[in-house]
Enzyme design. Structure first.
Site, PDB file in Angstrom:
ATOM      1  N   CYS A  64      -0.600   4.129   2.040  1.00 51.70           N
ATOM      2  CA  CYS A  64      -0.418   4.003   3.491  1.00 51.70           C
ATOM      3  C   CYS A  64       1.033   4.267   3.898  1.00 51.70           C
ATOM      4  O   CYS A  64       1.291   4.924   4.896  1.00 51.70           O
ATOM      5  CB  CYS A  64      -0.765   2.593   3.969  1.00 51.70           C
ATOM      6  N   ASP A  65       1.964   3.725   3.159  1.00 48.77           N
ATOM      7  CA  ASP A  65       3.340   3.640   3.660  1.00 48.77           C
ATOM      8  C   ASP A  65       4.356   4.485   2.888  1.00 48.77           C
ATOM      9  O   ASP A  65       5.515   4.567   3.294  1.00 48.77           O
ATOM     10  CB  ASP A  65       3.800   2.171   3.637  1.00 48.77           C
ATOM     11  N   CYS A 100       0.830  -1.208   0.000  1.00 54.07           N
ATOM     12  CA  CYS A 100       0.000   0.000   0.000  1.00 54.07           C
ATOM     13  C   CYS A 100       0.864   1.257   0.000  1.00 54.07           C
ATOM     14  O   CYS A 100       1.344   1.690   1.053  1.00 54.07           O
ATOM     15  CB  CYS A 100      -0.946   0.001   1.201  1.00 54.07           C
TER      16      CYS A 100
END
Ligand code: NAP
Length: 319
Positions: A144-145, A141
């Site tokens: 997300c990261d 992701c």
């Protein structure tokens, strides 16, 4: 007879549980083989509203569970749903088996919310899931990261729209983004492929497959070993983050075509603009039906909508 059975315990499932529990419906939640869902495989979550300092993925999911249980939701752990059957009286039979065992069980319910999610695909290399869970540099992701990889080189594996989009997104943070693809032509749509390939920070690595993650002394990724898919030769790339973008698999195998319509990849189709499926009393929420956003917060929103729809349906049954 249950009022609501919720299949899956990611943000969609737990939000559906919170809403239906607060509506006094005492929902039963079946956890499946990955309690807490995909967020339990990430470390810091910085984009879920309400946590200005960020929160660890597993902690967020425990908090959601506690919130649901506080209002009377019941959680059945370690059971994998094998079948959902629509009965003649309009109710559902949900069949399951133990994840670690052979015992089978079944419940009857007036409504069912499917929130069984999708699983990001990984390459299947040894130790892969440990790297994901420990936040050691492997994730699926970028949204997300990505922000954890400022000014360091990373790679994206895949050649579809997700790979092109994530590679482009990652150029905001990373010093360089290798786009590793097993062929020499992207599958991505022309416009997204071109945008990625025109970006000076993105370097395509064609005809290549990652065959090993190279780790430093702390067990973090420091590079990848590549195999050329044409001539079989090997090489290494130094980088600190690997972003997997080789597709997702929706966890919908236990649902018959009679019960739900699915697209060609197995995602459950909803009535447009709603969380309802083609079967009255059966709803879906989150990644099981989402091929576009795939975020914890969008899944949670759908879980809320599904619970409200189920509540409305139940009120209609009472007449
Ligand atoms: P995808 O289109 O299925 O692409 C998967 C990619 O991963 C392919 O390039 C494939 O290679 C590669 N791959 C698969 N297994 C592999 C393996 N074991 N090792 C190495 N490479 C592997 O998946 P996606 O990119 O996630 O897209 C899924 C759907 O969502 C698509 O319909 C896409 O259009 C849509 N989507 C749309 C947007 C958007 O419009 N903004 C953004 C993201 C996704 P091959 O090409 O060689 O098969």
């Amino acid at each position: 007879m249950e009022n609501v059975i919720i299949i899956g315990t990611g943000p969609a499932g737990y939000t559906a549980a919170i809403y239906s529990a607060r509506a006094d419906l005492s929902p039963l939640i079946l956890t499946g083989s990955q309690p807490g869902g995909q967020l339990t495989t990430t470390t810091d979550v910085e984009n879920f509203p309400g946590f200005p300092e960020g929160i660890m993925g597993p902690e967020l999911m425990v908090k959601m569970q506690q919130q649901a249980e506080r209002f009377g939701a019941r959680v059945e752990n370690g059971v994998e749903v094998t079948d959902v059957i629509k009965n003649d009286d309009g109710s559902f039979t949900v069949k399951a088996k133990q994840v670690f065992g052979t015992e089978t069980m079944e419940w009857q319910s007036k409504t069912v919310i499917i929130a069984s999610g999708a699983s990001a695909r990984y390459l299947g290399l040894p130790g892969e899931m440990d790297l994901v869970k420990s936040g050691a540099g492997l994730t699926a992701c970028a949204t997300c990261d990505g922000a954890f990889y400022r000014d360091v080189p990373v790679c994206v594996i895949g050649g579809g729209d997700s790979a092109a989009e994530e590679a482009t997104f990652l150029t905001k943070f990373a010093s360089k983004v290798y786009l590793i693809h097993r062929r020499e032509e992207l599958r991505a749509s022309k416009i997204m492929a071109q945008r990625a390939l025109d970006n000076p920070k993105i370097e395509p690595v064609w005809n290549s497959q990652v065959v090993e993650y190279l780790l430093d002394d702390n067990g973090r990724i420091r590079g990848v070993k590549l195999e050329n898919t044409v001539d079989g030769s090997h090489s290494e790339l130094e980088l600190e983050g690997v972003f997997m973008a080789i597709g997702h698999t929706p966890n919908s195998g236990f649902l018959s075509d009679e019960l739900v319509d699915k697209d060609e990849s197995g995602y459950v189709l909803q009535v447009p603009g709603r969380t309802a499926t083609k079967t009255p009393g059966l709803y879906s929420a989150g990644d099981i039906s989402d091929t576009v956003y795939r975020q914890g917060i969008t899944a949670a929103g759908q879980g809320c909508a599904a619970a409200l729809e189920a509540e409305h349906y139940l009120a209609g049954l009472e007449g």
